[in-house]
Scaffold this motif. Structure first.
Motif, PDB file in Angstrom:
ATOM      1  N   ALA A 187       0.827  -1.207   0.000  1.00  0.00           N
ATOM      2  CA  ALA A 187       0.000   0.000   0.000  1.00  0.00           C
ATOM      3  C   ALA A 187       0.862   1.258   0.000  1.00  0.00           C
ATOM      4  O   ALA A 187       1.892   1.309   0.680  1.00  0.00           O
ATOM      5  CB  ALA A 187      -0.916  -0.005   1.218  1.00  0.00           C
TER       6      ALA A 187
ATOM      7  N   ILE B 185      -7.132   1.466   3.487  1.00  0.00           N
ATOM      8  CA  ILE B 185      -5.844   1.070   2.898  1.00  0.00           C
ATOM      9  C   ILE B 185      -5.348  -0.220   3.542  1.00  0.00           C
ATOM     10  O   ILE B 185      -4.956  -1.164   2.862  1.00  0.00           O
ATOM     11  CB  ILE B 185      -4.803   2.205   3.064  1.00  0.00           C
ATOM     12  CG1 ILE B 185      -5.161   3.393   2.165  1.00  0.00           C
ATOM     13  CG2 ILE B 185      -3.398   1.701   2.795  1.00  0.00           C
ATOM     14  CD1 ILE B 185      -4.363   4.660   2.454  1.00  0.00           C
TER      15      ILE B 185
ATOM     16  N   TRP C  94      -2.375  -4.793  -3.288  1.00  0.00           N
ATOM     17  CA  TRP C  94      -2.123  -3.461  -3.836  1.00  0.00           C
ATOM     18  C   TRP C  94      -1.153  -3.516  -5.011  1.00  0.00           C
ATOM     19  O   TRP C  94      -0.218  -4.321  -5.011  1.00  0.00           O
ATOM     20  CB  TRP C  94      -1.473  -2.563  -2.783  1.00  0.00           C
ATOM     21  CG  TRP C  94      -2.428  -1.861  -1.896  1.00  0.00           C
ATOM     22  CD1 TRP C  94      -2.858  -2.278  -0.671  1.00  0.00           C
ATOM     23  CD2 TRP C  94      -3.083  -0.623  -2.142  1.00  0.00           C
ATOM     24  NE1 TRP C  94      -3.727  -1.371  -0.149  1.00  0.00           N
ATOM     25  CE2 TRP C  94      -3.886  -0.343  -1.020  1.00  0.00           C
ATOM     26  CE3 TRP C  94      -3.065   0.283  -3.213  1.00  0.00           C
ATOM     27  CZ2 TRP C  94      -4.664   0.806  -0.953  1.00  0.00           C
ATOM     28  CZ3 TRP C  94      -3.840   1.422  -3.126  1.00  0.00           C
ATOM     29  CH2 TRP C  94      -4.637   1.672  -2.000  1.00  0.00           C
TER      30      TRP C  94
END
Length: 136
Positions: free
Chosen positions: A9, A36, A42
Motif C-alpha cells: 500500500a 488502505i 495493492w
C-alpha cells in the motif's frame, strides 16, 4: 519509460493526493487509513518516488473480490499505466481465486471497454440483473 511497480500500500498522504488529482473526494484520514490497511492486494506505480498510479483488490479473500481505486495521475494517463496495474491485479486474482469466486468492479462512465478486455461484462439486466450501489 520504465516505472517502479510495488505491491504494498502507498502512504496515506500519497494515496489521498492521487485521489485528489482525479477529483475524487477523500474521507477523513482515519477512514482512509483503515481502508488502505484492510485491502487484500495493492499495486502502486511510481515515477522515481512519486506515486502516479494505483489499484487494489478488496473483499473476503475467498468467495468475493472487488477491484477498487484504479487511478492514474492525469499527467500520466494514456501511457499504459492502468494496463500495467490491471495486469498485476489479474495475475493476483488468477493465483488467488478458486473456482466459483466472483470478482466485481464499478467502472467509471465510459471506461467499460477498458475492463471488458480483461473479461469483465456489463450487467445489462438480462441474465444477472442490473448492478447497484449505495453511497453514504
Amino acid at each position: 519509460m520504465a516505472y517502479k511497480v510495488g505491491f504494498k500500500a502507498p502512504a496515506l498522504d500519497e494515496f489521498a493526493n492521487l485521489r485528489t488529482q482525479v477529483k475524487w473526494q477523500n474521507p477523513d484520514d482515519e477512514i482512509l487509513k483503515t481502508s488502505i490497511e484492510n485491502s487484500l492486494f495493492w499495486v502502486a506505480v511510481y515515477d522515481t518516488d512519486k506515486l502516479i498510479g494505483t489499484g487494489r483488490v478488496i473483499g473476503d479473500g475467498a468467495m468475493y473480490f472487488y477491484i477498487q481505486d484504479i487511478i492514474v495521475a492525469p499527467s500520466y494517463q494514456k501511457q499504459g499505466i492502468a494496463r500495467l496495474v490491471m495486469t498485476h491485479i489479474e495475475n493476483y486474482l488468477s493465483s488467488t481465486c478458486s473456482n466459483g469466486a466472483t470478482v466485481g468492479l464499478l467502472s467509471a462512465y465510459g471506461k467499460e471497454s477498458f475492463y471488458a478486455q480483461y473479461g469483465y461484462i456489463k450487467r445489462d439486466g438480462d441474465v444477472l440483473g442490473f448492478g447497484m450501489c449505495k453511497f453514504i
